[in-house]
Design an enzyme around this catalytic site. Structure first.
Site, mmCIF file in Angstrom:
data_model
loop_
_atom_site.group_PDB
_atom_site.id
_atom_site.type_symbol
_atom_site.label_atom_id
_atom_site.label_comp_id
_atom_site.label_asym_id
_atom_site.label_seq_id
_atom_site.Cartn_x
_atom_site.Cartn_y
_atom_site.Cartn_z
ATOM 1 N N GLY A 13 4.951 -9.926 -19.652
ATOM 2 C CA GLY A 13 5.705 -10.378 -18.471
ATOM 3 C C GLY A 13 4.932 -11.442 -17.716
ATOM 4 O O GLY A 13 3.710 -11.338 -17.578
ATOM 5 N N ARG A 74 6.860 -11.349 -25.697
ATOM 6 C CA ARG A 74 6.214 -10.181 -26.308
ATOM 7 C C ARG A 74 6.483 -10.332 -27.802
ATOM 8 O O ARG A 74 7.609 -10.139 -28.241
ATOM 9 C CB ARG A 74 6.807 -8.884 -25.752
ATOM 10 C CG ARG A 74 6.561 -8.714 -24.254
ATOM 11 C CD ARG A 74 7.039 -7.371 -23.725
ATOM 12 N NE ARG A 74 6.668 -7.198 -22.334
ATOM 13 C CZ ARG A 74 7.489 -7.453 -21.301
ATOM 14 N NH1 ARG A 74 8.713 -7.845 -21.516
ATOM 15 N NH2 ARG A 74 7.069 -7.283 -20.060
ATOM 16 N N GLY A 104 -1.157 -8.574 -19.778
ATOM 17 C CA GLY A 104 -1.456 -7.177 -19.485
ATOM 18 C C GLY A 104 -2.003 -6.443 -20.707
ATOM 19 O O GLY A 104 -2.537 -7.065 -21.631
ATOM 20 N N THR A 127 -0.733 -9.488 -14.565
ATOM 21 C CA THR A 127 0.494 -8.693 -14.582
ATOM 22 C C THR A 127 0.777 -8.197 -13.169
ATOM 23 O O THR A 127 -0.150 -7.799 -12.462
ATOM 24 C CB THR A 127 0.423 -7.481 -15.552
ATOM 25 O OG1 THR A 127 1.436 -6.536 -15.177
ATOM 26 C CG2 THR A 127 -0.905 -6.757 -15.519
ATOM 27 N N ILE A 128 2.060 -8.222 -12.797
ATOM 28 C CA ILE A 128 2.389 -7.807 -11.424
ATOM 29 C C ILE A 128 2.121 -6.327 -11.194
ATOM 30 O O ILE A 128 2.042 -5.875 -10.069
ATOM 31 C CB ILE A 128 3.859 -8.133 -11.054
ATOM 32 C CG1 ILE A 128 4.849 -7.396 -11.964
ATOM 33 C CG2 ILE A 128 4.109 -9.627 -11.048
ATOM 34 C CD1 ILE A 128 6.264 -7.341 -11.394
ATOM 35 N N ASP A 129 1.989 -5.556 -12.293
ATOM 36 C CA ASP A 129 1.873 -4.092 -12.150
ATOM 37 C C ASP A 129 0.506 -3.600 -11.653
ATOM 38 O O ASP A 129 0.389 -2.463 -11.209
ATOM 39 C CB ASP A 129 2.159 -3.410 -13.500
ATOM 40 C CG ASP A 129 3.622 -3.520 -13.899
ATOM 41 O OD1 ASP A 129 4.454 -3.831 -13.031
ATOM 42 O OD2 ASP A 129 3.925 -3.299 -15.080
ATOM 43 N N ASP A 131 -2.008 -2.645 -13.434
ATOM 44 C CA ASP A 131 -2.220 -1.400 -14.174
ATOM 45 C C ASP A 131 -3.273 -1.528 -15.279
ATOM 46 O O ASP A 131 -3.259 -0.787 -16.252
ATOM 47 C CB ASP A 131 -0.883 -0.927 -14.783
ATOM 48 C CG ASP A 131 -0.305 -1.945 -15.762
ATOM 49 O OD1 ASP A 131 -0.771 -3.104 -15.776
ATOM 50 O OD2 ASP A 131 0.612 -1.593 -16.518
ATOM 51 N N ARG A 164 22.073 3.702 7.755
ATOM 52 C CA ARG A 164 22.135 4.151 6.370
ATOM 53 C C ARG A 164 20.747 4.483 5.829
ATOM 54 O O ARG A 164 19.736 4.070 6.402
ATOM 55 C CB ARG A 164 22.682 3.021 5.490
ATOM 56 C CG ARG A 164 24.168 2.860 5.560
ATOM 57 C CD ARG A 164 24.586 1.645 4.754
ATOM 58 N NE ARG A 164 26.017 1.478 4.766
ATOM 59 C CZ ARG A 164 26.637 0.318 4.583
ATOM 60 N NH1 ARG A 164 25.924 -0.785 4.384
ATOM 61 N NH2 ARG A 164 27.948 0.251 4.596
ATOM 62 N N GLY A 172 7.969 -1.603 -12.218
ATOM 63 C CA GLY A 172 6.894 -0.702 -12.623
ATOM 64 C C GLY A 172 7.456 0.381 -13.522
ATOM 65 O O GLY A 172 7.892 1.416 -13.045
ATOM 66 N N ARG A 173 7.479 0.075 -14.823
ATOM 67 C CA ARG A 173 8.067 1.024 -15.774
ATOM 68 C C ARG A 173 7.171 2.239 -15.955
ATOM 69 O O ARG A 173 7.625 3.364 -16.037
ATOM 70 C CB ARG A 173 8.272 0.305 -17.110
ATOM 71 C CG ARG A 173 9.416 0.858 -17.910
ATOM 72 C CD ARG A 173 9.692 -0.010 -19.110
ATOM 73 N NE ARG A 173 10.468 -1.199 -18.822
ATOM 74 C CZ ARG A 173 10.471 -2.304 -19.572
ATOM 75 N NH1 ARG A 173 9.714 -2.380 -20.631
ATOM 76 N NH2 ARG A 173 11.223 -3.336 -19.257
ATOM 77 N N GLY A 187 6.539 0.984 5.716
ATOM 78 C CA GLY A 187 6.718 2.233 6.466
ATOM 79 C C GLY A 187 7.849 3.070 5.903
ATOM 80 O O GLY A 187 8.680 3.614 6.645
ATOM 81 N N HIS A 218 18.017 5.482 10.324
ATOM 82 C CA HIS A 218 18.017 4.704 9.071
ATOM 83 C C HIS A 218 16.681 4.909 8.356
ATOM 84 O O HIS A 218 15.647 5.113 9.007
ATOM 85 C CB HIS A 218 18.290 3.217 9.331
ATOM 86 C CG HIS A 218 17.146 2.512 9.975
ATOM 87 N ND1 HIS A 218 16.875 2.610 11.317
ATOM 88 C CD2 HIS A 218 16.197 1.688 9.454
ATOM 89 C CE1 HIS A 218 15.812 1.864 11.598
ATOM 90 N NE2 HIS A 218 15.388 1.304 10.496
ATOM 91 N N ARG A 246 22.690 3.367 0.178
ATOM 92 C CA ARG A 246 22.903 2.154 -0.624
ATOM 93 C C ARG A 246 21.681 1.962 -1.510
ATOM 94 O O ARG A 246 20.562 2.233 -1.087
ATOM 95 C CB ARG A 246 23.043 0.912 0.272
ATOM 96 C CG ARG A 246 24.359 0.826 1.018
ATOM 97 C CD ARG A 246 25.536 0.537 0.070
ATOM 98 N NE ARG A 246 26.775 0.345 0.793
ATOM 99 C CZ ARG A 246 27.617 1.308 1.176
ATOM 100 N NH1 ARG A 246 27.333 2.573 0.902
ATOM 101 N NH2 ARG A 246 28.736 1.025 1.825
ATOM 102 N N GLN A 254 10.832 -10.066 -8.217
ATOM 103 C CA GLN A 254 9.426 -9.737 -7.903
ATOM 104 C C GLN A 254 8.435 -10.468 -8.799
ATOM 105 O O GLN A 254 7.251 -10.538 -8.510
ATOM 106 C CB GLN A 254 9.183 -8.231 -8.062
ATOM 107 C CG GLN A 254 9.945 -7.394 -7.093
ATOM 108 C CD GLN A 254 10.155 -5.980 -7.611
ATOM 109 O OE1 GLN A 254 9.390 -5.080 -7.298
ATOM 110 N NE2 GLN A 254 11.180 -5.775 -8.424
#
Ligand code: F6P
Length: 317
Positions: A13, A74, A104, A127-129, A131, A164, A172-173, A187, A218, A246, A254
């Protein structure tokens, strides 16, 4: 002395900051009379001989751009022995001194195969994760988290106006770090990640009810995509907390966008370090952040390092 040639590829990715890293590698190499080849679409480019010579011009005006000018993929073919063989013969044909692979875990495993076939490699965690076990930080995480925070700040306005509960699924799989950090920063009322099993009553319903009793109307629930239960959780909140819900799936937004200064700076430092190692004949290393400093580790042992999500962090939000 023979001219040195560094090949750069981005794989897996994409992550904001990859371009800043390509730029740093190129500038370091060219200043040291080392040629740079850009390999297109990850390991596929090595197999298919899809590459171009990178010049100063190619890397000008890219430090602030997301994505990767080299494209990424990949590679299925690289998983086979024949794919690796083709990639290795390309590297030999081109007299490549070493390959710098940005990506990654999957990218690093691919690079390890090249090392085992005597093609020198240096890996950079992008990698954005966030990890990668051996590194405290991976290029792209800060940008991805800030994007998620920006989006949720917008959602807060409409969630507040309509009273709501907004469930936000972030990327993040397998790793919940984006959810965790985003949730803390906005928060959130609850954060759900794949690493820690959740109990609906205790971890989601009870915090909502507690805040309802304090007069809040909310709520934001941040859920990592790897949990896979967003719709189920949404229905349960609606039924049991008696509030409209929702779902927003932030998705690939991202992974894009202009990298934050943190990602540009880390990417530049890592790119410099990787090129410097190869130019000085040091290879089969992974660049990592350790105790806040850029360092390098042996690729084989570094791949065995695991990174745990500290449960204690969940207490602070
Ligand atoms: O790069 C990591 C990541 O963005 C994960 O967070 C996500 O699960 C996965 O990649 C999505 O991959 P793809 O782009 O193939 O949908």
């Amino acid at each position: 002395m023979k001219n040195k040639i560094i090949a750069i590829l981005t794989s897996g990715g994409d992550a904001p900051g990859m371009n800043a890293c390509i730029r740093a590698i190129t500038k370091t190499a060219l200043k040291n009379s080392t040629q740079v080849l850009g390999i297109r679409r990850g390991f596929n480019g090595l197999i298919e001989k899809d590459f171009f010579q990178i010049t100063f011009k190619n890397v000008s005006d890219i430090i602030h751009r997301g994505g990767t000018i080299l494209c990424t993929a990949r590679s299925e073919e690289f998983k086979s022995a024949n794919g690796v063989k083709k990639a290795v013969s390309f590297c030999k044909e081109q007299n490549i001194t070493g390959v710098i692979a940005i990506g990654g875990d999957g990218t690093f495993k691919g690079a390890k195969k090249l090392c085992e076939a005597s093609i020198p490699c240096v890996c950079i965690p992008g990698t954005i994760d966030n990890d990668i076990g051996c590194s405290e930080y991976t290029i792209g995480f800060d940008t991805a988290t800030n994007t998620a925070v920006d989006m949720i700040d917008k959602l807060q306005d409409t969630a507040q106006s309509h009273e709501r509960c907004s469930l936000v699924e972030v990327m993040g799989r397998h790793c919940g770090r984006i959810a965790l950090c985003t949730g803390i920063a906005v928060g959130a009322t609850a954060i759900v990640i794949p690493e820690i099993p959740y109990n609906f009553e205790k971890d989601i319903l009870s915090p909502i009810k507690f805040r309802m009793n304090c007069g809040k109307h909310h709520f934001i629930i941040v859920i990592s995509e790897g949990v896979g239960d967003t719709l189920k959780i949404s229905k349960k909140i609606k039924n049991e907390a008696k509030i409209e819900t929702r779902i927003t799936v932030l998705g690939h937004v991202q992974r894009g966008g202009s990298p934050t200064s943190r990602d540009r700076i880390v990417a530049t430092k890592m790119g410099y370090k990787a090129a410097d190692l190869l130019i000085n004949g040091v290879y089969n290393r992974i660049i990592a952040v350790k105790n806040g400093k850029i360092t390098d580790l042996d690729i084989k042992s570094a791949l065995n390092i695991k990174k745990e999500i500290g449960k204690s962090i969940l207490k602070i939000f």
